[in-house]
Design a protein around this motif. Structure first.
Motif, short mmCIF file in Angstrom:
data_model
loop_
_atom_site.label_atom_id
_atom_site.label_comp_id
_atom_site.label_asym_id
_atom_site.label_seq_id
_atom_site.Cartn_x
_atom_site.Cartn_y
_atom_site.Cartn_z
N GLY A 115 0.80 -1.21 0.00
CA GLY A 115 0.00 0.00 0.00
C GLY A 115 0.84 1.27 0.00
O GLY A 115 0.33 2.35 -0.30
N PRO A 143 3.26 2.42 -2.08
CA PRO A 143 3.31 3.21 -3.32
C PRO A 143 2.06 4.05 -3.54
O PRO A 143 2.15 5.17 -4.06
N PHE A 144 0.89 3.55 -3.14
CA PHE A 144 -0.33 4.32 -3.30
C PHE A 144 -0.36 5.51 -2.34
O PHE A 144 -0.86 6.58 -2.67
N VAL A 193 1.93 8.11 -3.91
CA VAL A 193 1.26 8.83 -4.99
C VAL A 193 0.34 9.90 -4.41
O VAL A 193 0.31 11.05 -4.89
N GLY A 194 -0.41 9.56 -3.37
CA GLY A 194 -1.31 10.52 -2.75
C GLY A 194 -0.56 11.70 -2.14
O GLY A 194 -0.95 12.86 -2.30
N TRP A 254 0.77 13.86 -4.91
CA TRP A 254 -0.35 14.58 -5.53
C TRP A 254 -0.76 15.77 -4.68
O TRP A 254 -0.87 16.91 -5.17
N TRP A 314 -8.26 9.52 -2.02
CA TRP A 314 -7.26 8.53 -2.45
C TRP A 314 -6.24 8.28 -1.35
O TRP A 314 -5.95 7.15 -0.96
N THR A 315 -5.64 9.38 -0.84
CA THR A 315 -4.57 9.26 0.15
C THR A 315 -5.11 8.68 1.46
O THR A 315 -4.48 7.82 2.08
N ALA A 358 -5.68 4.99 1.03
CA ALA A 358 -4.41 4.26 0.95
C ALA A 358 -3.77 4.12 2.32
O ALA A 358 -3.25 3.05 2.67
N TRP A 407 -5.91 1.60 4.38
CA TRP A 407 -5.68 0.21 3.95
C TRP A 407 -4.33 -0.29 4.44
O TRP A 407 -4.22 -1.42 4.92
N THR A 408 -3.30 0.54 4.32
CA THR A 408 -1.96 0.12 4.73
C THR A 408 -1.88 -0.14 6.22
O THR A 408 -1.32 -1.14 6.66
#
Length: 280
Positions: free
Chosen positions: A235, A237-238, A241-242, A245, A265-266, A269, A272-273
């Motif tokens: 999780g 990398p996601f 990205v957030g 961004w 999104w962030t 992520a 989830w992580t």
């Protein structure tokens, strides 16, 4: 016969202290390098935003008589062609038809078109969601491009739906350049802006710096390969990205809708992580 699991000892054990120290130092250097690239990209973008329009030509990025005076160059162009279509991304692994699907990229810093592609930044006209069975499906957005010829080159430029509707083949256009990058297109009273390459480069450097920072924290606090390649680590990398961004939009601004999507999104992520780490 009892399995002693000796084959997994190297995987579950910690790396030597000297190696972990080297990794921490390397991560620190990597974060500083990424920060330097972000600072340079920010400085170059602010220089562009403060630059005047060249009076009477001149090289892109420079004034007519003074090599030290930077300005935005204007060039006359012509609309040669138009195209429109849909770019789709898959929402699931089952159901739905994804034939010919291309994954659209995300441009942080918000709301601008991309010079050479379709409108991005999270706000595109004509967005359509097509649901498939079993939790699958696709999300599609409509893109509008104009092929513009100018002295020195021809390129496809993403524009808004109103610009696309009013512009036709053979129409005169004005293209504005900054250091070789197309930063603005004017045709039939419509203005479409494009982020310079210096702004577009900030997002990946921020994301990479976030990943490197996470790697350095792992080397400092854990150093176990089993933790680095754990399910929860996928999780990160996601999350990166957030963070990239949001960081890019914090520097350059962005459309409110893009802010909301980036935060969702962030947040998801990170949630989830953390959940995967607790359950693991």
């Amino acid at each position: 016969m009892k399995n002693r699991g000796y084959g997994n000892v190297w995987y579950r054990g910690r790396l030597p202290h000297w190696l972990r120290g080297l990794l921490v130092l390397a991560a620190g250097w990597g974060v500083l390098f990424c920060g330097q690239q972000v600072a340079e990209g920010y400085g170059a973008t602010m220089e562009y935003r403060d630059a005047p329009v060249c009076q009477g030509g001149g090289r892109s990025g420079y004034g007519d008589g003074d090599e030290g005076e930077r300005c935005v160059r204007r060039e006359a162009g012509t609309v040669l062609d138009r195209r429109t279509g849909e770019r789709c991304t898959s929402n699931g692994t089952s159901g739905g038809t994804t034939g010919g699907i291309t994954t659209g990229g995300v441009t942080a810093g918000g709301g601008m078109n991309t010079a050479g592609g379709s409108s991005t930044g999270g706000v595109t006209a004509g967005g359509v969601t097509t649901a498939g069975g079993g939790g699958g499906g696709t999300t599609c957005t409509t893109y509008y491009d104009l092929k513009v010829q100018r002295p020195g080159g021809t390129s496809w430029l993403g524009v808004g739906s109103e610009t696309y509707d009013d512009a036709g083949k053979g129409d005169h256009a004005e293209v504005r350049l900054w250091r070789g990058d197309v930063v603005e297109l004017r045709v039939r009273g419509h203005i479409d802006s494009y982020a310079p390459s210096s702004q577009q480069a900030v997002f990946p450097w921020l994301a990479l710096g976030c990943l490197i920072l996470a790697g350095g924290a792992w080397a400092l606090l854990s150093g176990r390969l089993s933790g680095l390649f754990a399910f929860s680590s996928f999780g990160l990398p996601f999350v990166a990205v957030g963070v990239g961004w949001l960081g890019s939009m914090a520097l350059f601004g962005g459309h409110p809708a893009v802010w909301v999507f980036a935060m969702v999104w962030t947040g998801f992520a990170v949630f989830w992580t953390v959940s995967a780490w607790r359950d693991g």
